[in-house]
Design a protein around this motif. Structure first.
Motif, short mmCIF file in Angstrom:
data_model
loop_
_atom_site.label_atom_id
_atom_site.label_comp_id
_atom_site.label_asym_id
_atom_site.label_seq_id
_atom_site.Cartn_x
_atom_site.Cartn_y
_atom_site.Cartn_z
N ASP A 115 1.05 -23.46 8.08
CA ASP A 115 1.70 -23.56 6.78
C ASP A 115 2.05 -22.19 6.19
OD1 ASP A 115 1.51 -26.37 6.73
OD2 ASP A 115 -0.58 -26.23 6.06
N GLY A 116 1.57 -21.11 6.82
CA GLY A 116 1.89 -19.77 6.33
C GLY A 116 0.65 -18.95 6.05
N GLY A 117 0.85 -17.84 5.34
CA GLY A 117 -0.25 -16.96 4.96
C GLY A 117 -0.69 -16.04 6.09
N GLY A 118 -1.65 -15.17 5.78
CA GLY A 118 -2.25 -14.32 6.80
C GLY A 118 -1.67 -12.92 6.83
N PHE A 119 -2.47 -12.02 7.41
CA PHE A 119 -2.11 -10.60 7.46
C PHE A 119 -0.92 -10.32 8.37
CE2 PHE A 119 -6.39 -8.46 6.14
CZ PHE A 119 -6.39 -9.21 4.97
N ALA A 120 -0.76 -11.07 9.44
CA ALA A 120 0.33 -10.79 10.39
C ALA A 120 1.69 -11.01 9.74
CB ALA A 120 0.18 -11.64 11.65
N ARG A 121 1.81 -12.00 8.87
CA ARG A 121 3.08 -12.23 8.17
C ARG A 121 3.30 -11.13 7.13
NH1 ARG A 121 1.41 -17.80 8.95
NH2 ARG A 121 2.97 -18.85 10.27
N ALA A 122 2.21 -10.73 6.45
CA ALA A 122 2.34 -9.63 5.49
C ALA A 122 2.81 -8.36 6.20
CB ALA A 122 1.01 -9.39 4.79
N ALA A 123 2.26 -8.10 7.39
CA ALA A 123 2.63 -6.91 8.16
C ALA A 123 4.12 -6.90 8.49
CB ALA A 123 1.80 -6.83 9.43
N THR A 124 4.66 -8.06 8.80
CA THR A 124 6.09 -8.16 9.10
C THR A 124 6.93 -7.68 7.93
OG1 THR A 124 5.81 -9.98 10.69
CG2 THR A 124 7.97 -9.76 9.64
N LEU A 125 6.62 -8.14 6.73
CA LEU A 125 7.39 -7.75 5.55
C LEU A 125 7.24 -6.26 5.25
CD1 LEU A 125 6.74 -10.74 3.11
CD2 LEU A 125 8.64 -10.40 4.70
N ILE A 126 6.03 -5.75 5.40
CA ILE A 126 5.79 -4.33 5.13
C ILE A 126 6.56 -3.45 6.12
CG2 ILE A 126 4.03 -2.52 5.09
CD1 ILE A 126 2.05 -4.76 4.20
N ASN A 127 6.52 -3.81 7.39
CA ASN A 127 7.21 -3.02 8.42
C ASN A 127 8.73 -3.07 8.23
OD1 ASN A 127 4.81 -2.21 9.61
ND2 ASN A 127 4.78 -3.92 11.05
N GLN A 128 9.24 -4.24 7.87
CA GLN A 128 10.68 -4.34 7.61
C GLN A 128 11.09 -3.42 6.47
OE1 GLN A 128 11.29 -8.53 6.88
NE2 GLN A 128 11.48 -9.04 9.06
#
Length: 503
Positions: A41-54
């Motif tokens: 359903d979402g959440g988690g550090f790996a998704r946050a990392a994607t946005l930060i790196n972009q």
């Protein structure tokens, strides 16, 4: 040649005059509580990392920068993280490029040596200007840091909630938390001398809309800090788990908080010219399932998840007797397991009385080795221990309600620190720790957050003064069993003696 150099210098000067403001993007999280891993359903550090790196790639093209901050409470919440002392969390944040975090109260859930280990693993600053050593004086970790971005600099001061002295006092030792506002006023002139932009990275809690906890300690909230202190540009906050979908502005201070459990990440864009913020915008971004997970962060955190799952099978104690948590039994009588659970709640919090609903006990434990998985089977709801301040009269109201509950109901009450006789739907001969109850005295009473909110019909508790410790009930039982080591036997003696059965 001289003419060419002169033209070049002139061009550089013109470009510098007409250059746009510097762009700084601040990402922030708070109260992630072990939720390293997302779900479908979402959440988690790996998704946050994607946005930060972009954002790092995009902003770098225009000569800007990204600052990533965490406002505390990395610890406590998910067994796979808790079993590994949140090492997966701190390593992930390290590889995500976290610049700094403030200490949250749940960073003190375990012995100080664990926090020191986490600091070594993290390799980023733990900020806490008002977390000080009482003997030698001065902060235990760094009070602030300065980030130099060339054309401008950012000072970040860390503050810890004073509530920690009540919520997590066990492992403070010779350290303590002093007044946050006074501490900020002490460090603010120092940081202002060194930085153009001042950020307070705080684990204080936002209560401008109400809901301020009623605690036996004076404490500061982020909205109060913004109202009372001049010279701060931004407060990145945590502790109250507040979701501010857009930052609020109080006394010209931008205040932001991004919910909890790594379900969102906050983003604030600043445009800075000549050392001043000339424009900004802010939002909270939900970490939805359509955001791809950063493959590196996902790969190594998944490996830790497997380790954490294996840790659930770790033996935490031994029982020589069957610990009875059968549904029919805990909803009609007190058992050795219900007494064990209630006793452990007092052991963990130092309360005078413990209250536990029978419906919260979901399984028995067979004689033999006890694993954490066994304990999570007994207490699977993830409830937390909630401490209330109740008068003797309040406790009598609870007991008189409990005296009316027929067998078979989940509201069946189990207690520790208290004995009573139940007759005719009323509680009589009530004693707390062997002494007759004083109707005018205030007692410290621990229950779970479900019952404290009025669950199972205990509506008389809703709104009473108190606070959530955020200690999971399963963790409390695990620690108590580990403390006992081997359970040779455990009492199932009734503490609420039913002189006539209510059917």
């Amino acid at each position: 040649m001289k003419r060419f150099l002169g033209i070049l210098v002139f061009v550089v000067m013109v470009l510098s005059v007409f250059a746009g403001p510097n762009h700084l993007v601040i990402f922030h999280m708070n109260d992630t509580h072990g939720h390293v891993w997302g779900t479908e359903d979402g959440g988690g550090f790996a998704r946050a990392a994607t946005l930060i790196n972009q954002a790092r790639e995009e902003v770098a093209k225009e000569g800007g920068a990204v600052l990533f901050l965490h406002a505390g409470d990395v610890n406590t919440g998910i067994p796979e993280s808790d079993q590994l002392d949140a090492v997966p969390d701190f390593l992930a944040l390290h590889y995500m490029g976290l610049d700094a975090m403030s200490l949250g109260n749940h960073e003190f859930d375990k012995p100080f040596e664990v926090l020191e280990k986490q600091y070594e693993v993290a390799q980023f600053p733990f900020l806490g200007a008002n977390f000080v050593n009482e003997k030698r004086g001065g902060p235990v970790f760094e009070p602030y840091i300065i980030k130099d971005y060339g054309d401008f600099s950012v000072g970040i001061i860390g503050l810890v909630t004073e509530q920690t002295k009540v919520l997590e006092p066990i492992y403070l030792g010779e350290n303590t938390i002093v007044d946050a506002e006074e501490t900020l006023n002490m460090y603010l002139p120092i940081v202002q001398e060194k930085a153009d932009v001042v950020i307070v990275l705080a684990h204080l809690g936002y209560h401008a809309d109400g809901g301020r906890p009623n605690l036996s300690v004076e404490f500061t909230t982020s909205d109060e800090l913004a109202e009372n202190v001049s010279g701060v540009d931004i407060i990145i906050d945590g502790h109250s788990h507040t979701l501010l979908e857009t930052p609020v502005v109080i006394n010209n201070v931008i205040v932001a908080q991004a919910g909890d459990n790594a379900e969102n990440i906050g983003r604030i864009d600043l445009w800075i010219d000549d050392g001043r913020i000339v424009d900004w915008r802010g939002e909270v971004i939900p970490l939805t399932s359509d955001i791809p997970e950063d493959p590196f962060i996902k790969m190594f955190t998944d490996a830790f998840y497997q380790l954490g799952s294996e840790a659930l099978n770790e033996v935490v104690g031994v029982t020589k007797v069957y610990l009875d948590g059968e549904r029919a039994h805990v909803r009609s009588d007190e058992t050795n397991l219900s007494n064990l659970i209630a006793d452990g709640m007092i052991w963990k919090t130092g309360a005078d009385v413990a209250l536990m609903n029978g419906g919260g006990i979901r399984a028995s434990i067979e004689a033999g080795e006890i694993t954490y998985r066994d304990i999570l089977t007994v207490l699977p709801f993830g409830n937390t221990l909630y401490v209330l301040e109740l008068t003797g009269k309040d406790i009598m109201d609870v007991l008189n309600y409990a005296a009316t509950i027929p067998d078979g109901q989940g509201a069946k009450l189990h207690v520790a620190g208290l004995t009573a006789e139940i007759k005719g739907g009323k509680a009589t001969n009530v004693k707390i720790n062997g002494k007759p109850i004083d109707l005018n005295k205030t007692y410290k009473v621990v229950t779970n957050n479900y019952v404290a909110a009025g669950g199972d019909g205990y509506t008389m508790l809703a709104g009473k003064p108190g606070y959530d410790t955020y200690f999971r009930d399963a963790d409390s039982l695990r620690e108590y069993i580990a403390h006992l080591g081997t359970i040779e036997d455990y009492t199932s003696q009734e503490r609420l003696i039913e002189l006539d059965q209510v059917k």
